[in-house]
Design a protein around this motif. Sequence first.
Motif, PDB file in Angstrom:
ATOM      1  N   VAL A  69       0.818  -1.217   0.000  1.00 50.68           N
ATOM      2  CA  VAL A  69       0.000   0.000   0.000  1.00 50.68           C
ATOM      3  C   VAL A  69       0.854   1.271   0.000  1.00 50.68           C
ATOM      4  CG1 VAL A  69      -2.043  -1.096   1.007  1.00 50.68           C
ATOM      5  CG2 VAL A  69      -0.346  -0.059   2.519  1.00 50.68           C
ATOM      6  N   ASP A  70       2.171   1.104   0.214  1.00 49.07           N
ATOM      7  CA  ASP A  70       3.064   2.256   0.091  1.00 49.07           C
ATOM      8  C   ASP A  70       4.500   1.748  -0.057  1.00 49.07           C
ATOM      9  OD1 ASP A  70       3.671   4.901  -0.141  1.00 49.07           O
ATOM     10  OD2 ASP A  70       3.387   5.403   1.984  1.00 49.07           O
ATOM     11  N   VAL A  71       5.329   2.552  -0.698  1.00 55.39           N
ATOM     12  CA  VAL A  71       6.735   2.161  -0.858  1.00 55.39           C
ATOM     13  C   VAL A  71       7.587   3.420  -0.785  1.00 55.39           C
ATOM     14  CG1 VAL A  71       6.430   2.144  -3.385  1.00 55.39           C
ATOM     15  CG2 VAL A  71       8.406   1.006  -2.389  1.00 55.39           C
ATOM     16  N   ASP A  72       8.724   3.338  -0.106  1.00 54.15           N
ATOM     17  CA  ASP A  72       9.562   4.535   0.029  1.00 54.15           C
ATOM     18  C   ASP A  72      10.830   4.439  -0.822  1.00 54.15           C
ATOM     19  OD1 ASP A  72      11.455   3.003   1.345  1.00 54.15           O
ATOM     20  OD2 ASP A  72      11.039   3.808   3.341  1.00 54.15           O
ATOM     21  N   ALA A  73      11.686   5.445  -0.700  1.00 59.89           N
ATOM     22  CA  ALA A  73      12.883   5.550  -1.541  1.00 59.89           C
ATOM     23  C   ALA A  73      13.835   4.376  -1.342  1.00 59.89           C
ATOM     24  CB  ALA A  73      13.604   6.859  -1.242  1.00 59.89           C
ATOM     25  N   GLU A  74      13.810   3.793  -0.133  1.00 55.89           N
ATOM     26  CA  GLU A  74      14.695   2.654   0.151  1.00 55.89           C
ATOM     27  C   GLU A  74      14.032   1.318  -0.200  1.00 55.89           C
ATOM     28  OE1 GLU A  74      15.334   5.482   2.362  1.00 55.89           O
ATOM     29  OE2 GLU A  74      16.985   5.464   0.907  1.00 55.89           O
ATOM     30  N   ILE A  75      12.872   1.407  -0.836  1.00 56.89           N
ATOM     31  CA  ILE A  75      12.085   0.230  -1.218  1.00 56.89           C
ATOM     32  C   ILE A  75      11.675  -0.583   0.013  1.00 56.89           C
ATOM     33  CG2 ILE A  75      11.769  -1.471  -3.070  1.00 56.89           C
ATOM     34  CD1 ILE A  75      14.352  -0.547  -4.310  1.00 56.89           C
ATOM     35  N   VAL A  76      11.376   0.130   1.074  1.00 57.05           N
ATOM     36  CA  VAL A  76      10.690  -0.505   2.208  1.00 57.05           C
ATOM     37  C   VAL A  76       9.201  -0.341   1.924  1.00 57.05           C
ATOM     38  CG1 VAL A  76      10.210  -0.381   4.678  1.00 57.05           C
ATOM     39  CG2 VAL A  76      12.549  -0.053   3.843  1.00 57.05           C
ATOM     40  N   THR A  77       8.491  -1.451   2.005  1.00 56.82           N
ATOM     41  CA  THR A  77       7.088  -1.433   1.597  1.00 56.82           C
ATOM     42  C   THR A  77       6.162  -1.514   2.811  1.00 56.82           C
ATOM     43  OG1 THR A  77       7.186  -3.835   1.379  1.00 56.82           O
ATOM     44  CG2 THR A  77       7.524  -2.534  -0.628  1.00 56.82           C
ATOM     45  N   GLU A  78       4.978  -0.937   2.639  1.00 56.50           N
ATOM     46  CA  GLU A  78       3.969  -1.044   3.695  1.00 56.50           C
ATOM     47  C   GLU A  78       2.845  -1.945   3.202  1.00 56.50           C
ATOM     48  OE1 GLU A  78       3.067   2.456   6.106  1.00 56.50           O
ATOM     49  OE2 GLU A  78       0.955   2.153   5.573  1.00 56.50           O
ATOM     50  N   THR A  98       2.226  -3.896   8.276  1.00 50.67           N
ATOM     51  CA  THR A  98       3.608  -4.385   8.325  1.00 50.67           C
ATOM     52  C   THR A  98       4.478  -3.570   7.363  1.00 50.67           C
ATOM     53  OG1 THR A  98       3.391  -5.998   6.538  1.00 50.67           O
ATOM     54  CG2 THR A  98       2.801  -6.758   8.723  1.00 50.67           C
ATOM     55  N   HIS A  99       5.777  -3.567   7.645  1.00 52.16           N
ATOM     56  CA  HIS A  99       6.750  -3.019   6.708  1.00 52.16           C
ATOM     57  C   HIS A  99       7.705  -4.150   6.332  1.00 52.16           C
ATOM     58  CE1 HIS A  99       5.346   0.744   8.588  1.00 52.16           C
ATOM     59  NE2 HIS A  99       5.428   1.161   7.351  1.00 52.16           N
ATOM     60  N   ALA A 100       8.083  -4.179   5.083  1.00 48.61           N
ATOM     61  CA  ALA A 100       8.921  -5.282   4.631  1.00 48.61           C
ATOM     62  C   ALA A 100       9.900  -4.797   3.589  1.00 48.61           C
ATOM     63  CB  ALA A 100       8.051  -6.399   4.059  1.00 48.61           C
ATOM     64  N   LYS A 101      10.912  -5.622   3.329  1.00 46.97           N
ATOM     65  CA  LYS A 101      11.831  -5.311   2.239  1.00 46.97           C
ATOM     66  C   LYS A 101      12.344  -6.605   1.622  1.00 46.97           C
ATOM     67  CE  LYS A 101      15.855  -4.755   5.198  1.00 46.97           C
ATOM     68  NZ  LYS A 101      16.693  -3.850   5.941  1.00 46.97           N
ATOM     69  N   VAL A 102      12.840  -6.469   0.418  1.00 45.30           N
ATOM     70  CA  VAL A 102      13.435  -7.612  -0.264  1.00 45.30           C
ATOM     71  C   VAL A 102      14.913  -7.626   0.091  1.00 45.30           C
ATOM     72  CG1 VAL A 102      14.071  -8.540  -2.522  1.00 45.30           C
ATOM     73  CG2 VAL A 102      11.751  -7.700  -2.131  1.00 45.30           C
ATOM     74  N   THR A 103      15.421  -8.809   0.450  1.00 47.38           N
ATOM     75  CA  THR A 103      16.799  -8.888   0.930  1.00 47.38           C
ATOM     76  C   THR A 103      17.765  -9.467  -0.106  1.00 47.38           C
ATOM     77  OG1 THR A 103      16.215 -11.002   1.915  1.00 47.38           O
ATOM     78  CG2 THR A 103      16.172  -9.091   3.365  1.00 47.38           C
ATOM     79  N   ALA A 104      17.236  -9.912  -1.244  1.00 46.36           N
ATOM     80  CA  ALA A 104      18.111 -10.512  -2.259  1.00 46.36           C
ATOM     81  C   ALA A 104      17.735  -9.987  -3.641  1.00 46.36           C
ATOM     82  CB  ALA A 104      17.973 -12.033  -2.241  1.00 46.36           C
ATOM     83  N   ALA A 109      16.149 -17.506   7.810  1.00 45.14           N
ATOM     84  CA  ALA A 109      17.488 -16.921   7.675  1.00 45.14           C
ATOM     85  C   ALA A 109      17.851 -16.675   6.215  1.00 45.14           C
ATOM     86  CB  ALA A 109      18.522 -17.831   8.328  1.00 45.14           C
ATOM     87  N   ASN A 110      17.271 -17.451   5.307  1.00 44.95           N
ATOM     88  CA  ASN A 110      17.606 -17.319   3.892  1.00 44.95           C
ATOM     89  C   ASN A 110      16.500 -16.657   3.079  1.00 44.95           C
ATOM     90  OD1 ASN A 110      20.027 -18.914   4.296  1.00 44.95           O
ATOM     91  ND2 ASN A 110      18.621 -20.633   4.551  1.00 44.95           N
ATOM     92  N   ALA A 111      15.483 -16.151   3.764  1.00 50.31           N
ATOM     93  CA  ALA A 111      14.328 -15.607   3.052  1.00 50.31           C
ATOM     94  C   ALA A 111      14.740 -14.445   2.156  1.00 50.31           C
ATOM     95  CB  ALA A 111      13.254 -15.166   4.037  1.00 50.31           C
ATOM     96  N   THR A 112      14.031 -14.309   1.031  1.00 49.75           N
ATOM     97  CA  THR A 112      14.323 -13.225   0.088  1.00 49.75           C
ATOM     98  C   THR A 112      13.586 -11.952   0.476  1.00 49.75           C
ATOM     99  OG1 THR A 112      12.510 -13.928  -1.350  1.00 49.75           O
ATOM    100  CG2 THR A 112      14.676 -14.870  -1.791  1.00 49.75           C
ATOM    101  N   THR A 113      12.689 -12.088   1.446  1.00 53.80           N
ATOM    102  CA  THR A 113      11.975 -10.914   1.944  1.00 53.80           C
ATOM    103  C   THR A 113      12.097 -10.892   3.455  1.00 53.80           C
ATOM    104  OG1 THR A 113       9.908 -12.135   2.172  1.00 53.80           O
ATOM    105  CG2 THR A 113      10.259 -11.006   0.088  1.00 53.80           C
ATOM    106  N   GLU A 114      11.994  -9.703   4.025  1.00 59.07           N
ATOM    107  CA  GLU A 114      12.112  -9.585   5.473  1.00 59.07           C
ATOM    108  C   GLU A 114      11.039  -8.639   5.994  1.00 59.07           C
ATOM    109  OE1 GLU A 114      15.926  -7.965   6.775  1.00 59.07           O
ATOM    110  OE2 GLU A 114      14.948  -7.294   8.621  1.00 59.07           O
ATOM    111  N   THR A 115      10.363  -9.068   7.045  1.00 58.24           N
ATOM    112  CA  THR A 115       9.413  -8.164   7.688  1.00 58.24           C
ATOM    113  C   THR A 115      10.216  -7.259   8.622  1.00 58.24           C
ATOM    114  OG1 THR A 115       7.709  -9.858   7.577  1.00 58.24           O
ATOM    115  CG2 THR A 115       7.318  -8.038   9.083  1.00 58.24           C
ATOM    116  N   VAL A 116      10.183  -5.970   8.356  1.00 57.67           N
ATOM    117  CA  VAL A 116      10.978  -5.024   9.131  1.00 57.67           C
ATOM    118  C   VAL A 116      10.314  -4.755  10.481  1.00 57.67           C
ATOM    119  CG1 VAL A 116      11.982  -2.704   9.160  1.00 57.67           C
ATOM    120  CG2 VAL A 116      11.787  -3.957   6.995  1.00 57.67           C
TER     121      VAL A 116
END
Lengths: 314, 269
Positions: free
Chosen positions: A115-124, A134-140, B228-235
Amino acid sequence: MAEVLVLVDHVDGEIKKVTTELLTAARRIGEPAAVWVGEGAESGKARLAEFGAEKVYVAPAELNDYVVAPKAELLAKLANDASAAAILVSATPENKEVAGRTAVKLGSGVLTDVVDVDAEIVTEHSVFGGSTITHAKVTAGIPVVAVRPNSVAPEAAQGAAVEEEVSVELSDAAKGAKVTERVVQEKGARPELAEAAIVVSGGRGVGSDDFSVVEGLADALGAAVGASRAAVDSGWYPNQFQVGQTGKTVSPNLYIALGISGAIQHRAGMQTSKNIVAVNKDPEAPIFELADFGVIGDLHKVAPQLTEEIGRRK
Amino acid sequence: MGVQGGWPPAMNIVVLVKQVPDTATERKLSSDDKTLDRAASDGVINELDEYAIEEALLLREKHGGEVTVLTMGPDQATDSIRKALSMGADKAVHVNDEALHGSDALQTAYALSRALGRMEFDLVVLGSESTDARTGVVGAALAEYLELPQLTLAGKVDIEGRAIKVQRLTDYGYDVVEAQLPAVVSVVEKINEPRYPSFKLIMQAKKKPVEKLTIADAEIDAAKVGLANATTETVDFAPAPPRAAGTIVKDEGDGGTKVADFLAEKKFV
Ligand SMILES: Cc1cc2nc3c(=O)[nH]c(=O)nc-3n(C[C@H](O)[C@H](O)[C@H](O)COP(=O)(O)OP(=O)(O)OC[C@H]3O[C@@H](n4cnc5c(N)ncnc54)[C@H](O)[C@@H]3O)c2cc1C
Ligand SMILES: Cc1cc2nc3c(=O)[nH]c(=O)nc-3n(C[C@H](O)[C@H](O)[C@H](O)COP(=O)(O)OP(=O)(O)OC[C@H]3O[C@@H](n4cnc5c(N)ncnc54)[C@H](O)[C@@H]3O)c2cc1C
């Protein structure tokens, strides 16, 4: 600045509003590059430029001949070639699938129903029927993000919209499921449910398959028509108009619920609407907990009066 | 991959079933690792998966063959397996390993694709969306991993020999999509009406085989699954702020006019 790919939603060259929203969000992250599949880019380009697209990749219509996979191959190729910062698509059922396959190809991650995304690509995200944020981000890898229509307010900003033709050599795996026919069902003149700025929905309280009380109000407001599952299950309104957990998720500026109790599964599909109006004869109906404005009364009296009143004030 | 062809063309179908928290109860994320708090609510079978099971059973009734349930989840997921078996599925495979905890949607699809890789099937049927995470990507990602035709969002399925045809629901109606088996099909609600388990089937279900697999058994790469290896993370997460209380009026013959006033104030009319 790195490119941010935006998959364009269009019908025969006419761009959907959600694309202008995605371009706006993309500008927070980097330089928007629109990805156009099919005919009509010539006529649609101006509008993409208006919302800041610096580039428009145009891919041939044949990609639409097969289910989802060709678009994923296209996006993955473009993202790799441009070392894109992110890929944004609308969170429709089809585009969420495109997002998933693209992320698998890229070895990255996918975030849906954003529902929202910021400059660092942290999403709501609004999850569990709207009860939790929740807030989330892609780690790979290159993040693939599916954003709900009506979540970001579109803002104009001039872009160059330089056109670039792209060809993709589709793999055999991408051609596994062929679209052999497209069947258009009662589209009518109303806006599309997931995109509409205003939605008027009817539930069991409508009482029969005569939905004219709902449709009349919708047409007065230029709105889309939705329905609760009870109304759909009763056979009063077609399945594709169901709003809720197992139906469409809508997030319009105005949602009007007529004769809908407000079960959690219904709320899951409309809770992020900016303004909510409810008409229900039961003062205890949970929908009133969400309503910015509610009328306790018979929808068959209130809605027609409202329709008439809107006509009078136009 | 073990894919069964042969003649007569009996259909071996794998149905994917996910256990989810009951939507009627309060659902939460756990404050420890921001994954689903399974202790907070009752687990039930994901509703759309009942439609997937029903479709698999209908296809088996028509074409012969076997229906195998495949689920990935913790011990509690056996409840959903039992439910699926008591609807009439023949057997089940349960991938259960602590290493899978916290897997995201793509990792889930990867793990399921590995488990499927050691099974014989003509068709995989799953729901188009779960009620908890609702990403709606597992079917597409699975087709990508398995390199099989993706026939998702199906409102109708027809199979003749090795040819499969579905009606794929779209915004404007539906697309007719055709492919050759084996294939991945996800279903939407309008496709059928799931049956209730009969007493007899519930009793029989207790004796049906359930194969348990660890990630090693399924040859799932431990480095590709789990939190630990997830491609997404709940902040972070927090309860949604409550909506400001609205104005509720009783209709005194002017309810419609009052709504019109509200809409005018908000500039909708
Ligand atoms: C897993 C799952 C998924 C689901 N998914 C969805 C979904 O996607 N969408 C969805 O909508 N539901 C969904 N449901 C069903 C949901 O739980 C409710 O049953 C459904 O939303 C009820 O629809 P309703 O509000 O129209 O009907 P009801 O709950 O029967 O409410 C009707 C309301 O109309 C009012 N009313 C009656 N007559 C009048 C009148 N003349 N004027 C004014 N008010 C009147 C009544 O007071 C009542 O509040 C799902 C359920 C489950 C278990
Ligand atoms: C609130 C919340 C939000 C989340 N958001 C994201 C996100 O944005 N991105 C992300 O990568 N992950 C996300 N996750 C993680 C995700 O829920 C899990 O990875 C989940 O196992 C698969 O996603 P899904 O339920 O959304 O699948 P969907 O694609 O919605 O499910 C479709 C079908 O896949 C089958 N299926 C799904 N899981 C299983 C299983 N374990 N076993 C057997 N069949 C299965 C079922 O038939 C189901 O009907 C989220 C989790 C939660 C709780």
